[in-house]
Design a protein around this motif. Structure first.
Motif, short mmCIF file in Angstrom:
data_model
loop_
_atom_site.label_atom_id
_atom_site.label_comp_id
_atom_site.label_asym_id
_atom_site.label_seq_id
_atom_site.Cartn_x
_atom_site.Cartn_y
_atom_site.Cartn_z
N ALA A 55 42.28 40.00 38.76
CA ALA A 55 43.15 40.77 39.65
C ALA A 55 42.35 41.90 40.31
O ALA A 55 41.35 42.36 39.76
N PRO A 56 42.79 42.36 41.48
CA PRO A 56 42.05 43.40 42.22
C PRO A 56 41.73 44.66 41.41
O PRO A 56 40.66 45.22 41.56
N LEU A 57 42.64 45.10 40.56
CA LEU A 57 42.37 46.30 39.76
C LEU A 57 41.69 45.97 38.43
O LEU A 57 41.52 46.83 37.58
N LYS A 58 41.32 44.72 38.24
CA LYS A 58 40.58 44.23 37.08
C LYS A 58 41.30 44.38 35.75
O LYS A 58 40.69 44.39 34.70
N ASP A 59 42.63 44.53 35.77
CA ASP A 59 43.37 44.63 34.52
C ASP A 59 43.85 43.26 34.05
O ASP A 59 43.87 42.98 32.87
N LEU A 60 44.25 42.40 34.96
CA LEU A 60 44.73 41.07 34.59
C LEU A 60 43.65 40.02 34.85
O LEU A 60 42.94 40.08 35.84
N LEU A 61 43.53 39.10 33.90
CA LEU A 61 42.62 37.97 34.05
C LEU A 61 43.46 36.71 34.10
O LEU A 61 44.36 36.51 33.29
N TYR A 62 43.17 35.86 35.07
CA TYR A 62 43.88 34.60 35.24
C TYR A 62 42.99 33.52 34.64
O TYR A 62 41.88 33.30 35.11
N ILE A 63 43.46 32.89 33.55
CA ILE A 63 42.65 31.92 32.83
C ILE A 63 43.34 30.56 32.80
O ILE A 63 44.55 30.47 32.98
N CYS A 64 42.54 29.54 32.55
CA CYS A 64 43.06 28.19 32.37
C CYS A 64 42.71 27.78 30.94
O CYS A 64 41.54 27.78 30.55
N VAL A 65 43.73 27.49 30.14
CA VAL A 65 43.55 27.10 28.74
C VAL A 65 44.08 25.68 28.58
O VAL A 65 45.28 25.46 28.70
N ASN A 66 43.18 24.75 28.34
CA ASN A 66 43.55 23.34 28.18
C ASN A 66 44.48 22.84 29.30
O ASN A 66 45.45 22.15 29.05
N GLY A 67 44.21 23.26 30.53
CA GLY A 67 45.00 22.82 31.67
C GLY A 67 46.18 23.69 32.03
O GLY A 67 46.78 23.50 33.07
N SER A 68 46.54 24.66 31.19
CA SER A 68 47.64 25.58 31.48
C SER A 68 47.08 26.89 32.01
O SER A 68 46.12 27.43 31.47
N HIS A 69 47.69 27.41 33.06
CA HIS A 69 47.23 28.66 33.66
C HIS A 69 48.03 29.83 33.11
O HIS A 69 49.26 29.79 33.10
N LEU A 70 47.30 30.86 32.66
CA LEU A 70 47.92 32.06 32.06
C LEU A 70 47.30 33.31 32.65
O LEU A 70 46.13 33.30 33.03
N ALA A 71 48.05 34.39 32.69
CA ALA A 71 47.53 35.70 33.05
C ALA A 71 47.60 36.57 31.81
O ALA A 71 48.66 36.68 31.19
N ILE A 72 46.46 37.15 31.43
CA ILE A 72 46.44 38.03 30.26
C ILE A 72 45.79 39.36 30.63
O ILE A 72 44.99 39.43 31.56
N ARG A 73 46.16 40.39 29.91
CA ARG A 73 45.58 41.72 30.14
C ARG A 73 44.16 41.76 29.60
O ARG A 73 43.82 41.09 28.64
N LYS A 74 43.36 42.62 30.21
CA LYS A 74 41.96 42.74 29.80
C LYS A 74 41.85 43.22 28.35
O LYS A 74 40.98 42.78 27.61
N GLU A 75 42.75 44.12 27.93
CA GLU A 75 42.72 44.63 26.55
C GLU A 75 42.91 43.51 25.53
O GLU A 75 42.34 43.55 24.44
N THR A 76 43.66 42.49 25.87
CA THR A 76 43.84 41.33 25.00
C THR A 76 42.62 40.42 25.08
O THR A 76 42.14 39.91 24.07
N ALA A 77 42.11 40.21 26.30
CA ALA A 77 40.96 39.33 26.51
C ALA A 77 39.71 39.83 25.78
O ALA A 77 38.89 39.03 25.34
#
Length: 76
Positions: free
Chosen positions: A44-66
């Motif tokens: 994401a533009p403010l670098k807080d959310l990361l958009y990931i693909c896990v086994n074919g499913s797309h998820l958005a997670i916070r950087k603190e979790t990542a």
């Protein structure tokens, strides 16, 4: 060891067994299990959310979790 937050866009890895206790239950239910393939799709533009693909499913997670989820980087 690397974390999901350390991936570059397009880079892949596999969730490590050692971080099972640190992964929130909600993410476990969505497929973020040890051994699952993870790819960073977008940041994401403010670098807080990361958009990931896990086994074919797309998820958005916070950087603190990542930062807590360790991975083994895939050798391509």
């Amino acid at each position: 060891m690397s974390t999901i937050a350390s991936l570059r866009i397009g880079e892949m890895g596999y969730i490590s067994e050692e971080t099972l206790d640190l992964i929130p239950l909600k993410l476990l239910e969505m497929g973020c299990l040890p051994g699952a393939e993870v790819q960073l799709v977008q940041v994401a533009p403010l670098k807080d959310l990361l958009y990931i693909c896990v086994n074919g499913s797309h998820l958005a997670i916070r950087k603190e979790t990542a930062v807590q989820i360790q991975i083994l980087k895939a050798n391509l």
